[in-house]
Motif scaffolding. Structure first.
Motif, PDB file in Angstrom:
ATOM      1  N   SER A   1       0.859  -1.194   0.000  1.00  0.00           N
ATOM      2  CA  SER A   1       0.000   0.000   0.000  1.00  0.00           C
ATOM      3  C   SER A   1       0.894   1.241   0.000  1.00  0.00           C
ATOM      4  O   SER A   1       2.120   1.156   0.151  1.00  0.00           O
ATOM      5  CB  SER A   1      -0.900  -0.015   1.232  1.00  0.00           C
ATOM      6  N   THR A   2       0.299   2.385  -0.138  1.00  0.00           N
ATOM      7  CA  THR A   2       1.084   3.633  -0.056  1.00  0.00           C
ATOM      8  C   THR A   2       1.449   3.904   1.395  1.00  0.00           C
ATOM      9  O   THR A   2       0.815   3.396   2.329  1.00  0.00           O
ATOM     10  CB  THR A   2       0.264   4.808  -0.608  1.00  0.00           C
ATOM     11  N   TRP A   3       2.512   4.689   1.576  1.00  0.00           N
ATOM     12  CA  TRP A   3       2.930   5.015   2.947  1.00  0.00           C
ATOM     13  C   TRP A   3       1.874   5.881   3.625  1.00  0.00           C
ATOM     14  O   TRP A   3       1.276   6.754   3.024  1.00  0.00           O
ATOM     15  CB  TRP A   3       4.267   5.755   2.932  1.00  0.00           C
ATOM     16  N   THR A   4       1.631   5.644   4.896  1.00  0.00           N
ATOM     17  CA  THR A   4       0.727   6.510   5.672  1.00  0.00           C
ATOM     18  C   THR A   4       1.429   7.821   5.976  1.00  0.00           C
ATOM     19  O   THR A   4       2.668   7.911   5.871  1.00  0.00           O
ATOM     20  CB  THR A   4       0.335   5.817   6.987  1.00  0.00           C
TER      21      THR A   4
ATOM     22  N   SER B   1       3.720   9.993  11.522  1.00  0.00           N
ATOM     23  CA  SER B   1       2.970   9.986  12.786  1.00  0.00           C
ATOM     24  C   SER B   1       3.254  11.211  13.650  1.00  0.00           C
ATOM     25  O   SER B   1       2.540  11.460  14.604  1.00  0.00           O
ATOM     26  CB  SER B   1       3.314   8.710  13.573  1.00  0.00           C
TER      27      SER B   1
ATOM     28  N   LYS C   1       6.008   6.108   9.688  1.00  0.00           N
ATOM     29  CA  LYS C   1       4.971   5.923   8.688  1.00  0.00           C
ATOM     30  C   LYS C   1       4.935   4.433   8.300  1.00  0.00           C
ATOM     31  O   LYS C   1       5.943   3.732   8.380  1.00  0.00           O
ATOM     32  CB  LYS C   1       5.197   6.799   7.475  1.00  0.00           C
TER      33      LYS C   1
ATOM     34  N   ARG D   1       3.370   1.089   5.824  1.00  0.00           N
ATOM     35  CA  ARG D   1       2.690   0.539   4.659  1.00  0.00           C
ATOM     36  C   ARG D   1       2.426  -0.949   4.933  1.00  0.00           C
ATOM     37  O   ARG D   1       3.066  -1.558   5.779  1.00  0.00           O
ATOM     38  CB  ARG D   1       3.523   0.708   3.390  1.00  0.00           C
TER      39      ARG D   1
ATOM     40  N   LYS E   1      -2.540  -7.522   8.382  1.00  0.00           N
ATOM     41  CA  LYS E   1      -1.579  -6.512   7.923  1.00  0.00           C
ATOM     42  C   LYS E   1      -0.159  -6.988   8.200  1.00  0.00           C
ATOM     43  O   LYS E   1       0.091  -7.698   9.159  1.00  0.00           O
ATOM     44  CB  LYS E   1      -1.793  -5.187   8.657  1.00  0.00           C
TER      45      LYS E   1
END
Length: 1013
Positions: A959-962, A965, A973, A975, A1003
């Protein structure tokens, strides 16, 4: 930091060559402590589990060649303490198992069958039932007594509820009877019942004188001529003193009508019952008569067995007359008894016998293929699991009386003399499959080096490249290709400066221009450091300019790796070239050094500038090892094979080859890399063929042989114990000899001669006419005939000779029938009609009425007197039954199969759709095994099958990086990847699951440090 660890999957199927040459593999991967898969280099290579191992692959023909043979279960033996038996006792029963070769049912090593199937269980628990007595019901009520004043019986019964089992008590009587208590009947008013009572048959006797008109006897003369016998009457007849008589008489039995009070009454009161037969013809009984015993034969014992049983002697007697009718049969005509020759210590000890074996023959795969699959015709190149055989034979061991020692006679004898099981005559083996030599890729071309650095005049040099052997070849004719190639070059250098760079030291400050101190070492072409003066003709660099960029200067990357060379070699039309580049990482700040132009960011250089034609030494295969006086006797090298007999020499041809045109002059190849043309070798000792002496000639028969029998032969044989090898004396061509037996006695020829049957002799009239309903002279009787013994010249002979040489005597008496006036008479049955090839066809036979029977109505009833009989014709019907186990699933079974035992090359599918085969056995209607082609053209049945393919755990893309924080400072961050498909069939497992959601929201989080602006 946690160290990643290695994990391994399940072992796959055993593939490759059948026998002990199979291999099985499994996946091995490196896993991070958090569960995700990492690169192999991150794990400790010393702890890496093995990914491949050898295994024994069972061949199809192995399953059909060997099998476990188990005995039946023995009796159940109770175990534990003995006590009162309630229902059953626990016990144990055992059986034995042995591994058999199906071909000759011989015992082989158990390890062979254990490779094919686990050993059957040899013990099992069992129950010993308690004895169960017979159980009966209660008696029924007594039956009713009969009416009137006649004394009658009444009865009661009971039934068996459970029969006795396992040695229980038998059942008691099931019926009881007792007299009824009845009032006495008035005088003259008794009520009676009547029944027939049939007595036993009386003794067979001849008719009285008054019945001589219907009685007779057939006189059989075994010593007179072969004329027809006479049937003489009783009066005034005396038999010849050689005559043996078959006399036909009659026998009768009493039939009475008995009243219920036990008194006999006239038969007419029992006319409601069918009166049984009261008389019949019979043969006067005569016992067998034998001669006196002959003298005893000599004792059979010729050697001493110590305390074992002694020998035997026998005597015989002959038959003077055979038994007739119910007379006593002939007793035994030969008698044997134990005997001893006396003086046992004077006899030679009897020989003993022991099993011996030859050496194992070479391993052969073709033996198995010939037996199991006739489709394999080409035996060249077969390898893998095979079988090797040896000869097993029995030899005699005698005891030398004077020396008191055993002496073995190596001549083979009949195997029945050897006690105990014979050693195994076959065993499984493995024939290594031939494989080609595997070599590495070529190294880069080396520098231009002279042939001889001591020769300062010669300026000729070579550049060389090498490759090495990765896997040695397997097979008698396999060899490796050349490992060194060279090309000529100019200006070779024996020595060169090896330069190592020091750190860059600026002229002013911490950045800017400066110098790098160089350390130089002079080395020869072997890489060894030598004095500097050997490199003095070349410049010795000491300092090299350098630059340390300042903080405000343009920042550029390091040079990339050189690109692959565009050509593998250089020619007139093409030259190799390669390039490298670097890029601008940061533009200069104010006052900093400017970035170089684009053309400076790329560099080009020539590569592979050597010519495309290269040279190499080519060698022929080594010759066989031969004796040579020039080879030093003190040559040392290791050898772990067979016994050696000195040192020999092997030679080979060495020639210089040009890659494009073949043989060239040896000067074109460097002499320093020239392979050796001779080498010492181990001379294997000569092995002469060793055979046993010929066995004794098989015994010619001591009993006589029929005159028309084929010539009887005796034979002898010898066995090869050791085959010739390494130039030893070859084995003889003749291992089996035979010759005709001489002076075999011819059996005398005797035959039985049968004479015409006499007329049918019935019971005399006086006996027959006294019985109600038997006034006509007809019905069943007996007829006799004479049987004489004749020699080959048709002369009369003793009956004992025919009994010995011509088989049993033909019957002297047979039943006959004199038709009554009302009987139906027929012609004999005709032969059956011919059958057609149709399985539903029939055959018939016929007969016809004769004489007055053709006009009688009862004879026309074909249901009672059939005149046509019909039978079904025999039909060849074959049935098939599966035989043996299913084969492994063969992937791509519809395509041509590689031969069993051959190593397959290229990519092979190991999973997916395929077929499996099973042999069929074909039987005829009698249950006899016939050729499978009667039931199927191929001899196999097949069905589709599937070998499941392993599927690894499947995850989604990253997924893309969050977002970070933390808004400032250090944050985190994340993924993640999501589970798409779970692994199965041994596929690679998934990393660790997020415990918050193990099913749908799993996850895998990987953390990356980020810095907030």
């Amino acid at each position: 930091m946690a160290q990643p660890s290695s994990f391994a999957g399940h072992w796959g199927r055993c593939v490759g060559d059948c026998g002990s040459g199979g291999t099985r593999s499994r996946a091995v991967w490196c896993t991070h402590t958090e569960g995700w898969t990492s690169h192999h280099a991150n794990c400790d290579q010393k702890e890496k589990p093995e990914s491949q191992r050898r295994c024994f692959k069972v061949c199809d023909w192995h399953l059909e060649l060997f099998e476990w043979e188990v005995s039946g279960w023995g009796t159940c033996v109770p175990g534990g303490e003995a006590g009162a038996c309630v229902t059953a006792q626990h016990g144990l029963q055992r059986r034995s198992a042995r591994c058999l070769q199906k071909l000759n049912r011989s015992t082989v090593a158990s390890e062979i069958c254990e490779h094919l199937a686990p050993r059957p269980p040899l013990e099992q628990a069992c129950l010993v039932p308690c004895p169960r007595d017979c159980v009966v019901s209660d008696f029924s009520a007594w039956s009713q007594c009969g009416g009137g004043c006649t004394r009658t019986m009444r009865h009661r019964t009971r039934a068996v509820v459970a029969p006795p089992l396992y040695g229980g008590a038998p059942c008691p009587n099931l019926t009881e009877s007792r007299l009824c208590e009845m009032a006495a009947c008035p005088l003259g008013e008794e009520e009676h019942t009547y029944s027939l009572k049939v007595g036993p048959w009386g003794e067979c006797r001849l008719p009285h004188h008054e019945d001589v008109s219907m009685a007779g006897r057939a006189v059989l003369d075994f010593g007179a001529d072969s004329g027809e016998p006479s049937v003489s009457w009783l009066e005034g007849h005396k038999a010849h003193h050689h005559a043996r008589e078959v006399q036909v008489g009659y026998q009768s039995r009493p039939v009475r009508c008995v009243r219920s009070d036990g008194k006999n009454v006239v038969l007419s009161l029992c006319v409601q019952d069918a009166i049984p037969l009261t008389f019949k013809s019979c043969v006067i009984a005569k016992d067998c008569e034998t001669s006196e015993w002959s003298a005893w034969s000599a004792c059979s014992q010729t050697c001493s067995w110590g305390e074992l049983a002694p020998g035997f002697r026998s005597r015989r007697r002959g038959v003077q007359s055979v038994a007739v009718g119910t007379g006593k049969l002939c007793p035994e005509l030969e008698e044997r008894e134990a005997c001893s020759t006396g003086g046992r210590e004077l006899l030679q000890p009897c020989p003993r016998f022991s099993w011996r074996t030859s050496e194992w023959k070479a391993c052969q795969v073709s033996l198995l293929l010939d037996q199991q699959d006739p489709r394999h015709h080409k035996h060249a190149g077969l390898c893998g699991g095979g079988i090797q055989t040896r000869e097993v034979y029995c030899v005699q061991i005698t005891v030398e009386v004077e020396m008191h020692r055993l002496k073995e006679v190596s001549r083979p004898v009949d195997g029945k003399f050897c006690l105990g099981p014979a050693p195994s005559a076959s065993q499984l083996c493995n024939l290594p499959c031939p494989s080609e030599c595997e070599v590495s890729a070529w190294s880069v071309w080396g520098p231009c080096l002279p042939e001889n650095c001591q020769d300062h005049q010669g300026r000729r040099g070579f550049r060389m490249r090498q490759r090495h052997v990765i896997m040695d070849p397997v097979g008698p004719s396999a060899g490796c290709p050349h490992l060194v190639e060279s090309i000529p070059c100019e200006d070779p250098a024996c020595y060169e400066w090896i330069i190592s760079e020091g750190i860059c030291v600026t002229d002013h400050g911490e950045c800017g221009l400066g110098n790098r101190i160089l350390k130089t070492v002079c080395k020869n072409k072997k890489g060894e450091e030598v004095p500097h003066h050997l490199c003095s003709e070349y410049p010795r660099p000491e300092v090299m300019a350098c630059e340390i960029p300042c903080a405000t200067d343009c920042v550029i990357s390091e040079w990339s790796q050189w690109s692959p060379c565009s050509h593998s070699c250089s020619s007139k039309n093409a030259e190799g070239s390669q390039s490298r580049s670097r890029s601008i990482l940061a533009l200069p700040a104010e006052g900093g050094k400017a970035c170089p132009p684009d053309r400076v960011l790329q560099e080009h250089r020539a590569c592979n500038d050597h010519p495309c034609v290269h040279f190499y030494w080519e060698t022929s295969p080594w010759s066989s090892c031969s004796e040579d006086a020039l080879v030093a006797l003190n040559t040392t090298f290791s050898w772990s094979g067979e016994a050696t007999c000195g040192v020999g020499i092997q030679t080979r041809k060495v020639s210089c080859m040009k890659s494009s045109s073949g043989h060239v002059t040896p000067k074109r190849c460097p002499d320093s890399t020239r392979p050796e043309t001779a080498r010492p070798c181990v001379l294997l000792c000569k092995k002469d063929c060793i055979v046993t002496p010929f066995s004794e000639w098989t015994r010619c028969p001591t009993t006589c042989q029929p005159g028309n029998a084929t010539a009887v032969k005796q034979s002898r044989y010898r066995i090869i114990i050791q085959d010739a090898a390494n130039g030893g004396h070859a084995c003889p061509d003749t291992l089996y000899e035979e010759r005709e037996c001489e002076d075999i006695p011819i059996c005398p020829v005797y035959r039985w001669k049968t004479h015409r049957w006499s007329h049918c002799i019935l019971v005399p009239d006086s006996v027959r006419q006294g019985v109600l309903g038997y006034n006509e002279a007809c019905g069943h009787g007996l007829q006799s005939r004479a049987v004489t013994c004749l020699s080959e010249t048709n002369e009369s002979a003793d009956v004992t000779e025919c009994l010995r040489w011509a088989g049993p005597m033909p019957p002297l008496v047979q039943e006959c029938l004199v038709p009554c006036k009302d009987d139906c008479t027929f012609t004999p049955w005709s032969k059956f009609t011919a059958c057609s090839f149709d399985c539903e066809s029939t055959k018939t036979r016929r007969r016809s009425l004769t004489g007055r029977s053709r006009k009688r109505d009862k004879c026309q009833n074909t249901e009672v007197y059939p005149q046509v009989e019909t039978e079904l014709c025999p039909c060849e019907v074959f049935t098939s039954q599966p035989h043996g186990n299913w084969s492994d699933c063969i992937i791509g079974g519809g395509k041509s199969e590689p031969q069993s035992g051959m190593r397959s090359h290229g990519d092979t599918k190991e999973c997916g759709e395929g077929i499996r085969l099973r042999a069929i056995a074909c039987y005829d209607k009698t249950g006899r095994l016939v050729d499978p082609s009667h039931c199927s053209s191929s001899g196999y049945i097949e069905e589709s099958c599937t070998v499941p393919c392993p599927f690894d755990c499947k995850l989604s893309d990253w997924s893309t990086w969050t977002p970070c924080s933390s808004s400032c400072g250090t944050g985190v961050k994340v993924r993640s990847k999501w589970l798409k498909e779970k692994p199965y069939n041994g596929g690679r497992p998934c990393p660790k699951l997020d415990l918050k959601n193990q099913v749908s929201g799993v996850k895998y989080m990987y953390l990356s440090m980020c810095v907030c602006a």
